[in-house]
Structure formats: C-alpha cells, structure tokens
Write an enzyme that holds these catalytic residues in place. Structure first.
Site, mmCIF file in Angstrom:
data_model
loop_
_atom_site.group_PDB
_atom_site.id
_atom_site.type_symbol
_atom_site.label_atom_id
_atom_site.label_comp_id
_atom_site.label_asym_id
_atom_site.label_seq_id
_atom_site.Cartn_x
_atom_site.Cartn_y
_atom_site.Cartn_z
ATOM 1 N N ASN A 235 49.963 17.983 24.333
ATOM 2 C CA ASN A 235 49.092 19.050 24.804
ATOM 3 C C ASN A 235 48.759 19.953 23.622
ATOM 4 O OD1 ASN A 235 48.011 20.422 27.420
ATOM 5 N ND2 ASN A 235 48.781 22.037 26.076
ATOM 6 N N ASN B 139 -9.681 -6.144 14.798
ATOM 7 C CA ASN B 139 -8.743 -6.969 14.030
ATOM 8 C C ASN B 139 -7.388 -6.266 14.078
ATOM 9 O OD1 ASN B 139 -7.262 -8.280 12.057
ATOM 10 N ND2 ASN B 139 -8.376 -7.328 10.351
ATOM 11 N N GLY C 288 0.838 -1.209 0.000
ATOM 12 C CA GLY C 288 0.000 0.000 0.000
ATOM 13 C C GLY C 288 0.867 1.250 0.000
ATOM 14 N N GLY D 138 -6.423 -4.256 -2.516
ATOM 15 C CA GLY D 138 -6.907 -4.685 -1.200
ATOM 16 C C GLY D 138 -5.999 -5.735 -0.582
ATOM 17 N N THR D 139 -6.176 -5.921 0.737
ATOM 18 C CA THR D 139 -5.282 -6.829 1.479
ATOM 19 C C THR D 139 -5.431 -8.283 1.028
ATOM 20 O OG1 THR D 139 -6.961 -6.776 3.227
ATOM 21 C CG2 THR D 139 -5.025 -5.408 3.565
ATOM 22 N N ASN E 161 43.285 21.955 6.966
ATOM 23 C CA ASN E 161 43.464 20.711 6.195
ATOM 24 C C ASN E 161 43.033 20.813 4.743
ATOM 25 O OD1 ASN E 161 40.824 21.100 7.087
ATOM 26 N ND2 ASN E 161 40.342 18.916 7.018
ATOM 27 N N GLN F 115 2.760 -6.751 -6.095
ATOM 28 C CA GLN F 115 1.339 -6.449 -6.315
ATOM 29 C C GLN F 115 1.265 -5.143 -7.111
ATOM 30 O OE1 GLN F 115 -0.936 -5.023 -2.993
ATOM 31 N NE2 GLN F 115 -2.864 -5.863 -3.770
ATOM 32 N N ARG G 78 -2.317 8.343 3.781
ATOM 33 C CA ARG G 78 -2.588 9.150 4.968
ATOM 34 C C ARG G 78 -1.320 9.688 5.636
ATOM 35 N NH1 ARG G 78 -6.604 4.616 7.363
ATOM 36 N NH2 ARG G 78 -5.368 3.353 5.915
HETATM 37 C C1 UD1 Z 1 -6.473 -3.307 7.918
HETATM 38 C C2 UD1 Z 1 -7.614 -4.323 8.084
HETATM 39 C C3 UD1 Z 1 -8.385 -3.966 9.350
HETATM 40 C C4 UD1 Z 1 -7.442 -3.974 10.547
HETATM 41 C C5 UD1 Z 1 -6.226 -3.066 10.303
HETATM 42 C C6 UD1 Z 1 -5.181 -3.290 11.399
HETATM 43 C C7 UD1 Z 1 -8.356 -5.132 5.897
HETATM 44 C C8 UD1 Z 1 -9.395 -5.011 4.843
HETATM 45 N N1 UD1 Z 1 -8.488 -4.294 6.929
HETATM 46 O O1 UD1 Z 1 -7.055 -2.027 7.722
HETATM 47 O O2 UD1 Z 1 -9.422 -4.898 9.574
HETATM 48 O O3 UD1 Z 1 -8.137 -3.561 11.718
HETATM 49 O O4 UD1 Z 1 -5.591 -3.369 9.040
HETATM 50 O O5 UD1 Z 1 -4.114 -2.408 11.329
HETATM 51 O O6 UD1 Z 1 -7.506 -5.986 5.826
HETATM 52 N N2 UD1 Z 1 -1.749 -3.426 1.591
HETATM 53 C C9 UD1 Z 1 -1.201 -4.043 0.483
HETATM 54 N N3 UD1 Z 1 -1.943 -4.090 -0.659
HETATM 55 C C10 UD1 Z 1 -3.179 -3.558 -0.758
HETATM 56 C C11 UD1 Z 1 -3.727 -2.932 0.386
HETATM 57 C C12 UD1 Z 1 -2.991 -2.877 1.546
HETATM 58 O O7 UD1 Z 1 -0.088 -4.548 0.526
HETATM 59 O O8 UD1 Z 1 -3.765 -3.659 -1.837
HETATM 60 C C13 UD1 Z 1 -0.947 -3.386 2.822
HETATM 61 C C14 UD1 Z 1 -0.587 -1.976 3.269
HETATM 62 O O9 UD1 Z 1 0.703 -1.633 2.773
HETATM 63 C C15 UD1 Z 1 -0.559 -2.098 4.779
HETATM 64 C C16 UD1 Z 1 -1.502 -3.240 5.076
HETATM 65 O O10 UD1 Z 1 -1.713 -3.939 3.867
HETATM 66 O O11 UD1 Z 1 0.723 -2.431 5.259
HETATM 67 C C17 UD1 Z 1 -2.838 -2.778 5.641
HETATM 68 O O12 UD1 Z 1 -3.447 -1.898 4.736
HETATM 69 P P1 UD1 Z 1 -4.192 -0.602 5.262
HETATM 70 O O13 UD1 Z 1 -4.732 0.139 4.077
HETATM 71 O O14 UD1 Z 1 -3.341 0.137 6.201
HETATM 72 O O15 UD1 Z 1 -5.416 -1.288 6.017
HETATM 73 P P2 UD1 Z 1 -6.251 -0.703 7.220
HETATM 74 O O16 UD1 Z 1 -7.249 0.261 6.702
HETATM 75 O O17 UD1 Z 1 -5.365 -0.241 8.296
HETATM 76 CA CA CA Z 2 -3.205 0.044 8.542
#
Ligand code: UD1
Ligand code: CA
Length: 461
Positions: free
Chosen positions: A376, A169, A11, A77-78, A385, A72, A15
């Site tokens: 000294n 979570n 990601g 998304g995660t 230098n 990726q 923010r």
């Molecule tokens: C996520 C969780 C949330 C949890 C929180 C904890 C999901 C949908 N939500 O939300 O439930 O409470 O973490 O901190 O999983 N990332 C990728 N690829 C992507 C999207 C994100 O690698 O496509 C990585 C980001 O770099 C980051 C991590 O996943 O390190 C979490 O992503 P972020 O957008 O911060 O999720 P949160 O909104 O914090």
């Molecule tokens: Ca996060």
C-alpha cells in the site's frame, strides 16, 4: 507475369511549407510514402523502386529493407523521375506500376484490380482514374467520342473545356515495363511547367499504335493526393474512419469514432470500449474488455485484458491484466504495472515496476523503483530518485506499507512486511517486520494561546 513498382518520392513538396520532406508527413502515425510502399508490397512485386531526391537519406532510412532506391538529383518532372529507375528496371520483362508517394489511401486491393484490368485488356499502359467532385489540381483524362483514352492534360496546361472534365488521373499507372522505358525517352518538357511529365507516356504509346486504357475506380476518396496541409488533414480523416471501422468489424466499441485517433499499426482486442477524444499511437497493443475513457493518450504501450484507463497518459509502458489507472495519471517510459495493481489519480510513474495487487492511490511519484506485491503506497508519497547528477533505484518488498506523505530518498531497500509511518523521510534501509518513523516530533506548549499577539486584538476566550 512479373510485377514491379516505382514509387515517386523525390519532389520537395513546396506546397506543404514544411521543413519536413513531403512524403514523410504522417497520416495516422505512418509516413505517406510508407503507406504506399506497404500497400504495394501487399501484391508481392518482384521489386519496389522508390525515387528519392530532396531528403533522400531520410526516406531511405525509413524504407530500408522494404524498397530499392533510385536517385533523382533534380526534380525535372514525374516522367524524368521514373526514368532514373532505368538502371534497375529497364531490362526487366513484366508489368510496372507507378504510384506517387503522396497518395497514401490506395489499398492493396485497388492496386491488384488495376494490374488485373491492365493484363486482361493487354494494354501497354493503363491509368487508374476516378471521378472527382472537384478535379482542380489533378490531371484530366481526355477521351474521344468512343470513350478511348487519348491523353492526360495537366491543370496548368488544360484548355477551359478540358478542365471541365471530372475524370482525373489518380497518379497510379500500370505499364508494360519495356514499353514504358522506351516511351519515357521520347517525353519532352514543352509544357506550362517545363517538366517531363509521366502522363505524356500515354499519348506517346497511343501514337505509336499501342493499346492504352483507363481503369476507373468507384471510390474517389482513395485517390486523394496530398499536396498541402488541408489535404493532409482530409487524408487523415479518411484513413482514421477506415482504421476505426476495421476495429469495429473486429469487435471493438467506439462511442464516437470521429474523435478516436488510432494509428495504423495499433491493435485492439474485442469487447474493448474506446470513448471519444482518445489518442492511441505507435505500436500500442490493447487487450480484450478494456475501457479507455476520453482524455486518454496511449503511445507505444502494451495494455492487457480488462484494464481501465481513465483520462490518463501512458508512454512506452506496460499495464498487465486487471489493472486500472486514473483519472489524470501518467506512466512515463518503462513503467510496468503488474496484474491486479491499482494506480489512482495524479500519480506519475517512471522506470518502475509496481507489483501484483499493489495500490498507489493518489498524488504519488515513483521513479526508478521496484515495488513488490500487495503493497500500500499512501497518498503523496515521493520516491526521490535524482541528486541532480545521477539517478538511484529503490526496492520495496511484498506487503510493505508506505505511509502517506513519505519521501523515500533513493537508493533504499524497504524489506517485505515492513512499515513506514506517515510523513517519514527515509534515508536508511528498513528491515523485515520493522516500523520506520522519521519525522520531527510534535511538541505541544500548554496555554501558549494567551501569549500570542492575536489573542489581545480580539475578544477571544
Ligand atoms: C501528378 C500528376 C497528375 C495527377 C496527380 C495525382 C504528373 C505530371 N501529374 O500531379 O496528373 O492527377 O499527380 O495526385 O504526373 N516527383 C518526383 N520527381 C519529380 C516530380 C515529382 O519524384 O521530378 C514525385 C513527387 O514527390 C510526388 C509525385 O511525384 O510524390 C507527384 O508529384 P506532384 O508534384 O505532387 O504532382 P501533381 O501536381 O500532384
Ligand atoms: Ca501530388
């Protein structure tokens, strides 16, 4: 049971409002994602796969040798992120932990506890949860009346009652590896953010009759996810406290641990005293029985035993045993202060060795020089230098004496047992037992006072 780890780090981190990619922001001197990978490595997993995307090259460079990588291309998304690890992990049998790269505070012990719980319960998926005082922004754990975990609801998708739930979570999961990848293929992006959520895997597995559960940890502070600079500062505070308490347990005294900023990899010997308002960074190692007073900043340096650093800055340098420096002095890269030497106030030393028991008391610049022992160096001495193009190096032998206000125009050899008279400008080598004096001679003009205009204005004698 084989263990695997997936670290999500693709990601962008919008923010953070930063040029720097989010997981590379540092907490106590170490990038967040490196904390995560190092702590995961503590469990000795078979493989660690870090998902990289934006800023991929920088993350790969940082973690080289510690992790494998999956790319990726678009951050969908995660869930989608974990799926990019399929070519490396899909065929493996074992348990896979997924952890987000922006949660630097989890300890190896917590990861191990999660694995243990996951295996004991024979779950297909276990989420690591905690009770958050302010759950805003986190996914919420939705349970049925018996307390079974049903699903995870994201902040942006939650109904008002669901958002009242304080169990969150933490972003860490343990899965049966094969079941994880099967379920990921069923994840859709029908939600408020149009993303493929990893969190949906729980509900998918549950609906296909698998066991899913939650391991709730007592300490919420470990689960702090860093999405902006406010959380970054909070994480730093928590980690700092942890680092300083570890040093205190090992026998280091902190006068004010709240204002002692010590990086994760710094080592400090016992009976050393660290005052407040001190910064110690990078790979610095400090020995026993030292005193580091407030206003000091030490970066990537080695400090021996029984050394006093008084309000001074030390970078990439070495101070051997029984030395002292300050107040208000500066060791720039490659200064080496041999044992027993004394560096006083307003002294700057760069790429120079100061021999045993040599004294450099006040207002001096020594650059590109090797000084022997028992020398000294008087007040206000300058080693000149640099001629605007090149740097030159000088040597000063043991027991030499350099008078106050002298300038040594590098390159010069000043032999041992030689003497430079105060205020000399030294442009030629000085031999053993010689005294060099190089300054304008003083001329006193007799009765000159009465020729001066000022003697006529007033009633002087
Ligand atoms: C996520 C969780 C949330 C949890 C929180 C904890 C999901 C949908 N939500 O939300 O439930 O409470 O973490 O901190 O999983 N990332 C990728 N690829 C992507 C999207 C994100 O690698 O496509 C990585 C980001 O770099 C980051 C991590 O996943 O390190 C979490 O992503 P972020 O957008 O911060 O999720 P949160 O909104 O914090
Ligand atoms: Ca996060």
């Amino acid at each position: 049971m084989k263990k695997f780890v997936v670290v999500l780090a693709a990601g962008k981190g919008t923010r953070m409002k930063s040029k720097l990619y989010k997981v590379l922001h540092k907490v106590c001197g170490k990038a967040m994602v490196e904390h995560v990978v190092d702590n995961a490595k503590g469990m000795n997993p078979e493989k660690i796969v870090t998902i990289v995307g934006t800023g991929a090259e920088d993350v790969k460079h940082l973690l080289e040798g510690k992790s494998e990588f999956a790319f990726q291309e678009k951050q969908l998304g995660t869930g989608h992120a974990v799926l990019t690890a399929a070519p490396i992990l899909e065929q493996e049998t074992g348990s896979t932990m997924v952890v987000t790269g922006d949660t630097p505070l989890f300890t190896t012990e917590t990861f191990e506890n999660l694995f243990k719980y996951h295996q004991e319960k024979e779950n297909a998926a276990t989420v690591l949860t905690a009770e958050a005082p302010n759950p805003f922004g986190y996914g919420r754990i939705i349970r049925d009346e018996q307390g079974n975990v049903l699903r995870i609801v994201e902040q942006k998708d939650g109904k008002p009652e669901e958002l009242k739930v304080k169990e969150i979570n933490t972003g860490v999961f343990c899965f049966d590896n094969k079941k994880l990848f099967e379920a990921l293929k069923k994840v859709t992006n029908h939600n408020a953010q149009g993303e493929y959520y990893l969190t949906d895997v729980l509900e998918i597995l549950r609906n296909s009759g698998e066991r899913v559960g939650a391991y709730k940890m007592p300490d919420f502070s470990q689960s702090l996810g860093v999405n902006d600079r406010i959380a970054l500062a909070k994480a730093t505070k928590i980690m700092q406290r942890r680092i300083n308490e570890e040093h205190m347990r090992n026998g280091v005294t902190f006068i004010d641990p709240d204002t002692a900023y010590i990086d994760s990899d710094v080592k400090i010997g016992n009976d050393t005293v660290i005052e407040g308002n001190v910064v110690i960074k990078g790979k610095t190692v400090i020995g026993n029985e030292c005193v580091i007073t407030s206003g000091s900043r030490i970066v990537d340096s080695k400090i021996g035993n029984n050394v006093t650093v008084t309000s001074s800055t030390i970078q990439e340098s070495v101070m051997h045993d029984n030395t002292d420096i300050g107040p208000n002095s500066h060791l720039r890269p490659n200064a080496e202060i041999m044992s027993g030497a004394h560096i006083g106030n307003f002294v700057e030393i760069k790429k120079a060795q100061i021999g045993e028991n040599t004294k450099v008391g006040h207002l001096t610049y020594i650059g590109d020089a090797t000084l022997g022992k028992d020398i000294n160096v008087g007040c206000g001495v300058i080693f000149s230098n640099y001629d605007g193009v090149k740097k030159f190096h000088s040597n000063v032998g043991d027991h030499a004496f350099i008078g106050a206000g002298s300038t040594i125009i590098n390159p010069i050899n000043v032999a041992d047992h030689s003497f430079i008279a105060a205020d000399s400008t030294i442009t030629k080598d000085v031999n053993r037992y010689e005294m060099a004096i190089a300054r304008g001679r003083q001329v006193n003009k007799e009765d000159y006072w009465h020729k001066l205009p000022l003697s006529k204005d007033k009633d002087w004698e």
